[in-house]
Motif scaffolding. Sequence first.
Motif, PDB file in Angstrom:
ATOM      1  N   THR A 106       0.840  -1.193   0.000  1.00 59.70           N
ATOM      2  CA  THR A 106       0.000   0.000   0.000  1.00 59.70           C
ATOM      3  C   THR A 106       0.878   1.246   0.000  1.00 59.70           C
ATOM      4  O   THR A 106       1.896   1.307   0.690  1.00 59.70           O
ATOM      5  CB  THR A 106      -0.918   0.032   1.228  1.00 59.70           C
ATOM      6  OG1 THR A 106      -1.681  -1.173   1.276  1.00 59.70           O
ATOM      7  CG2 THR A 106      -1.879   1.217   1.157  1.00 59.70           C
ATOM      8  N   VAL A 107       0.480   2.248  -0.787  1.00 64.31           N
ATOM      9  CA  VAL A 107       1.271   3.477  -0.929  1.00 64.31           C
ATOM     10  C   VAL A 107       0.507   4.648  -0.317  1.00 64.31           C
ATOM     11  O   VAL A 107      -0.702   4.783  -0.493  1.00 64.31           O
ATOM     12  CB  VAL A 107       1.556   3.770  -2.420  1.00 64.31           C
ATOM     13  CG1 VAL A 107       2.264   5.118  -2.581  1.00 64.31           C
ATOM     14  CG2 VAL A 107       2.401   2.658  -3.022  1.00 64.31           C
ATOM     15  N   ILE A 108       1.199   5.487   0.439  1.00 61.59           N
ATOM     16  CA  ILE A 108       0.621   6.726   0.948  1.00 61.59           C
ATOM     17  C   ILE A 108       1.443   7.895   0.429  1.00 61.59           C
ATOM     18  O   ILE A 108       2.626   7.748   0.107  1.00 61.59           O
ATOM     19  CB  ILE A 108       0.569   6.771   2.491  1.00 61.59           C
ATOM     20  CG1 ILE A 108       1.955   6.595   3.101  1.00 61.59           C
ATOM     21  CG2 ILE A 108      -0.406   5.756   3.027  1.00 61.59           C
ATOM     22  CD1 ILE A 108       1.975   6.772   4.607  1.00 61.59           C
ATOM     23  N   ASP A 109       0.808   9.041   0.334  1.00 59.22           N
ATOM     24  CA  ASP A 109       1.474  10.254  -0.141  1.00 59.22           C
ATOM     25  C   ASP A 109       1.975  11.017   1.079  1.00 59.22           C
ATOM     26  O   ASP A 109       1.193  11.615   1.817  1.00 59.22           O
ATOM     27  CB  ASP A 109       0.488  11.108  -0.942  1.00 59.22           C
ATOM     28  CG  ASP A 109       1.171  12.287  -1.622  1.00 59.22           C
ATOM     29  OD1 ASP A 109       2.403  12.231  -1.777  1.00 59.22           O
ATOM     30  OD2 ASP A 109       0.469  13.233  -1.982  1.00 59.22           O
ATOM     31  N   CYS A 110       3.276  10.973   1.311  1.00 60.81           N
ATOM     32  CA  CYS A 110       3.857  11.555   2.522  1.00 60.81           C
ATOM     33  C   CYS A 110       4.531  12.892   2.251  1.00 60.81           C
ATOM     34  O   CYS A 110       5.298  13.021   1.295  1.00 60.81           O
ATOM     35  CB  CYS A 110       4.915  10.631   3.115  1.00 60.81           C
ATOM     36  SG  CYS A 110       4.265   9.242   4.024  1.00 60.81           S
ATOM     37  N   PRO A 111       4.299  13.900   3.096  1.00 62.98           N
ATOM     38  CA  PRO A 111       5.127  15.105   3.045  1.00 62.98           C
ATOM     39  C   PRO A 111       6.557  14.752   3.458  1.00 62.98           C
ATOM     40  O   PRO A 111       6.822  13.653   3.961  1.00 62.98           O
ATOM     41  CB  PRO A 111       4.477  16.026   4.081  1.00 62.98           C
ATOM     42  CG  PRO A 111       3.118  15.464   4.303  1.00 62.98           C
ATOM     43  CD  PRO A 111       3.237  13.993   4.096  1.00 62.98           C
ATOM     44  N   ASP A 112       7.480  15.694   3.266  1.00 61.93           N
ATOM     45  CA  ASP A 112       8.873  15.467   3.633  1.00 61.93           C
ATOM     46  C   ASP A 112       8.989  15.063   5.106  1.00 61.93           C
ATOM     47  O   ASP A 112       8.331  15.607   5.977  1.00 61.93           O
ATOM     48  CB  ASP A 112       9.702  16.744   3.400  1.00 61.93           C
ATOM     49  CG  ASP A 112       9.797  17.098   1.933  1.00 61.93           C
ATOM     50  OD1 ASP A 112       9.533  16.209   1.100  1.00 61.93           O
ATOM     51  OD2 ASP A 112      10.116  18.262   1.619  1.00 61.93           O
ATOM     52  N   ARG A 113       9.812  14.067   5.352  1.00 60.33           N
ATOM     53  CA  ARG A 113      10.161  13.589   6.694  1.00 60.33           C
ATOM     54  C   ARG A 113       9.002  12.914   7.418  1.00 60.33           C
ATOM     55  O   ARG A 113       9.134  12.529   8.588  1.00 60.33           O
ATOM     56  CB  ARG A 113      10.706  14.736   7.581  1.00 60.33           C
ATOM     57  CG  ARG A 113      11.851  15.514   6.984  1.00 60.33           C
ATOM     58  CD  ARG A 113      12.380  16.538   7.946  1.00 60.33           C
ATOM     59  NE  ARG A 113      13.042  15.907   9.079  1.00 60.33           N
ATOM     60  CZ  ARG A 113      14.344  15.635   9.121  1.00 60.33           C
ATOM     61  NH1 ARG A 113      15.106  15.922   8.101  1.00 60.33           N
ATOM     62  NH2 ARG A 113      14.865  15.057  10.181  1.00 60.33           N
ATOM     63  N   TRP A 114       7.863  12.749   6.751  1.00 61.97           N
ATOM     64  CA  TRP A 114       6.708  12.195   7.450  1.00 61.97           C
ATOM     65  C   TRP A 114       6.905  10.722   7.801  1.00 61.97           C
ATOM     66  O   TRP A 114       6.467  10.249   8.841  1.00 61.97           O
ATOM     67  CB  TRP A 114       5.466  12.378   6.588  1.00 61.97           C
ATOM     68  CG  TRP A 114       4.183  12.208   7.329  1.00 61.97           C
ATOM     69  CD1 TRP A 114       4.013  12.135   8.680  1.00 61.97           C
ATOM     70  CD2 TRP A 114       2.886  12.103   6.773  1.00 61.97           C
ATOM     71  NE1 TRP A 114       2.685  11.993   8.994  1.00 61.97           N
ATOM     72  CE2 TRP A 114       1.983  11.966   7.831  1.00 61.97           C
ATOM     73  CE3 TRP A 114       2.400  12.114   5.467  1.00 61.97           C
ATOM     74  CZ2 TRP A 114       0.613  11.834   7.623  1.00 61.97           C
ATOM     75  CZ3 TRP A 114       1.039  11.991   5.266  1.00 61.97           C
ATOM     76  CH2 TRP A 114       0.162  11.852   6.335  1.00 61.97           C
ATOM     77  N   ALA A 115       7.570   9.984   6.915  1.00 59.43           N
ATOM     78  CA  ALA A 115       7.773   8.553   7.175  1.00 59.43           C
ATOM     79  C   ALA A 115       8.499   8.340   8.504  1.00 59.43           C
ATOM     80  O   ALA A 115       8.190   7.400   9.249  1.00 59.43           O
ATOM     81  CB  ALA A 115       8.548   7.914   6.033  1.00 59.43           C
TER      82      ALA A 115
END
Length: 230
Positions: free
Chosen positions: A158-167
């Motif tokens: 599954t893919v999520i759209d993350c802002p910078d550094r969110w992971a």
Amino acid sequence: MATTATTIITEVRTLTDTDSATATLSDAQILRAVNAANEHYYDIIVASDEGFFEEIHTASLVADSRDLSPAVTSTFKKIDLVEAVQSSGARHPVIPLTAKTEKYYFEDGNTTATRNDQLYYYIEANAVQLVPPPTEAATNAIEVTFVPSATRLSTTTTVIDCPDRWAKVIALRALLNLQLRLQDGRDPTIELGSEEMILSTTLEGRQRQAPRRIVPADDEGSTVDGIWVG
């Protein structure tokens, strides 16, 4: 930046030095903790009115129907804006009803409602409903700007759209949810706090800016009415 569940699971296991073969901590357990963390930060970003996740849905009017065609198919968290596109190309807002019962004020059937007239809307289940019902069809006459619900990580692909550094902050908060420590024995709270500050600063840098107010002066140096510009 697209990030897969595998990337975040690997980050969690790296931070805790927990091997993927360890039977006491399965990928499914990590995914549950990651989903809770993901929704936590998603809500923070959405509440900031930052616009990162906004999507635009274009729809047509259907004669004698409140429904949009096609309907918004994504489960949405909130509606930011509904606009009617007039036949001239000009736009005007479709006004949300303050209470669903207000729709009964438009039930007399004698009101002409086209893309050029004032329309209103309310939410029913996951559908945008227009009132009064349009009296004539119109193609691509409505644009709905909405925020979809957070993507749930159901599998490792599954893919999520993350802002910078969110992971990184998702992984650290997942550790807290799992009551795990970092591999050197430290509590992840301190590092999480540092990463959250960076995320907050990033959000503040992307916030929609208020319009600038230009205050001209007359010939005698007195100020006159200000003019708002974008």
